[in-house]
Design an enzyme around this catalytic site. Sequence first.
Site, mmCIF file in Angstrom:
data_model
loop_
_atom_site.group_PDB
_atom_site.id
_atom_site.type_symbol
_atom_site.label_atom_id
_atom_site.label_comp_id
_atom_site.label_asym_id
_atom_site.label_seq_id
_atom_site.Cartn_x
_atom_site.Cartn_y
_atom_site.Cartn_z
ATOM 1 C CE LYS A 143 15.128 -23.457 -53.874
ATOM 2 N NZ LYS A 143 13.700 -23.831 -54.078
ATOM 3 C CB SER A 175 14.176 -27.218 -55.895
ATOM 4 O OG SER A 175 13.455 -26.004 -55.677
ATOM 5 C CB SER A 228 10.491 -26.344 -54.323
ATOM 6 O OG SER A 228 10.547 -27.045 -55.536
#
Length: 542
Positions: free
Chosen positions: A79, A154, A178
């Site tokens: 990420k 996210s 997330s």
Amino acid sequence: MDVHFLTIADAARQIEAKLLSPVDLVKALLTRIDAINPQLDAFITLTGEQALAAASNAEAEIAAGRYLGPLHGIPFGLKDIYNSAGVLTSGHSRTAKDHIPDEDATTTARLRGAGGVLMGKLSTHEFAHGGPSFDLPWPPARNPWNRDHQTGGSSSGSGAAVAAGFLFGAMGSDTGGSIRNPAALCGIVGLKPTYGLVSRYGVMPNSYTFDHAGPMTWTVEDAAIMLQALAGHDPKDPASANVSIPDYRASLTGDIRGLKIGVVRHFWEEDHPANDEVYTAMDAAIDVLRGLGATCEDVRMEPMQAYYDTKVTIAESELFSVHRKALMEQPSDFGGDFLARVLPACLISGPDYVEAQRRRRLHIARMVPIYAKHDILVTAGPYGPAPRLDSHRTGTFFYGSNIATPFDVTGGPALAQCNGFSKSGLPLSLQFVGRPFDETTVLRAAGAYEKATPFRDRRPDLQPDLAPDRPAPFAPPTPEITLDAATQALVAGMAKRAGLSLNERNLAFLYEAAPGVFAMADRLREPITWWDEPGNTFNFPA
């Protein structure tokens, strides 16, 4: 099976036996990424040349008899909030589009040290918050099961990349769900470890109080393999826990006979009622667990909204603090969705923040008798099926709740995995939740459920070289102002006092959120005693 749909465990066995070349594997995945990623936008930065060099080095080490273990030669992604030396770490934000760190995050270094091959940096919501957004330098990731639908966030690119077969494992972060949100909506496994088990050092902060770093994979076994490399004390992270690390993979016995499971049914039936497909999938999952010999009985935690109020009040205050200077000086550089979520934190007072921290300690204390009675908890995962991308509404954040968030507040391990598919062919999910630092029981239960169900046999049907079909960039529409004049003046004054210079559009988002923020603060002000200290009481560094 095509190599892009191998698991970490399967690929590792072939690599160790010299039946699969890490170089050939990376080449095959780069070919797939080149053909399909334009449809999904999972990557911000693809590190193809570096990956090939790392794979070549891994292959040479293995040939020389220096096999490091099951991550050696295995492709993974990060990420794009995880620092990677010499490679852009953007936070998917215009404000960090030139940020090139000079060292790895601890997690990045540990995965590389275990022989992992970094394939690139993956899309996220801006600074792991808000979204999906269409007014940022990179488009949002799309769901591999249907690219017109959201991935959840996210850790959006991480969820999409693993489900699409671009790589075998990815790092996500979980502040309010997330890791588990995209795991649920993309049909993969997402593990939020106990707070402090995996280092946050070198990971862009969202909320110091709630940020967790953890793996996202196709199977439970793969999550255990990654966690083995990731877990452990890090003196660079002040919240890092110094605990012994068990053999996580060894916990995957498949045997859960006699396991006492508490079913947190009221979350999805009463507090925030789910759709009929979630109900049906959860009933079927509980039947499977009973069939495997577990004892399942309903248990009640606090209302979902109570955890959400606590988390949002604390986390938004901390996020605002992290970005305050940029918000004061260059608010227009952020995306509209991020601004609409972070700016209302200027309406949260210092006493409100402390009150929420005091509530958090109570939430954790109230889990003790629940943990004493049950080996593990089960509840629905973040609700599928994934909504359409064009259904996202910025202003709902301060007016809802989230079934993943309670377990960020309580801090123990929580794992989301697929428990079926909707009629539309999109994934559904459940969560296994454990006592703090009892990842082994979470993995054991999740692994047994996975082996007893057919859901790992189904993969997204992705066709190469389809047109990207991205919408033109657009900002969230300006909300209609319905707040009365006196409250508008109060809100505008609080923004000014916080050092913000906002245009009419940003003030409109602030006005839209204000009633929700004030209602949260009011709910947190229910009486508690003098002696209930905050959950972040000061300790001297070790």
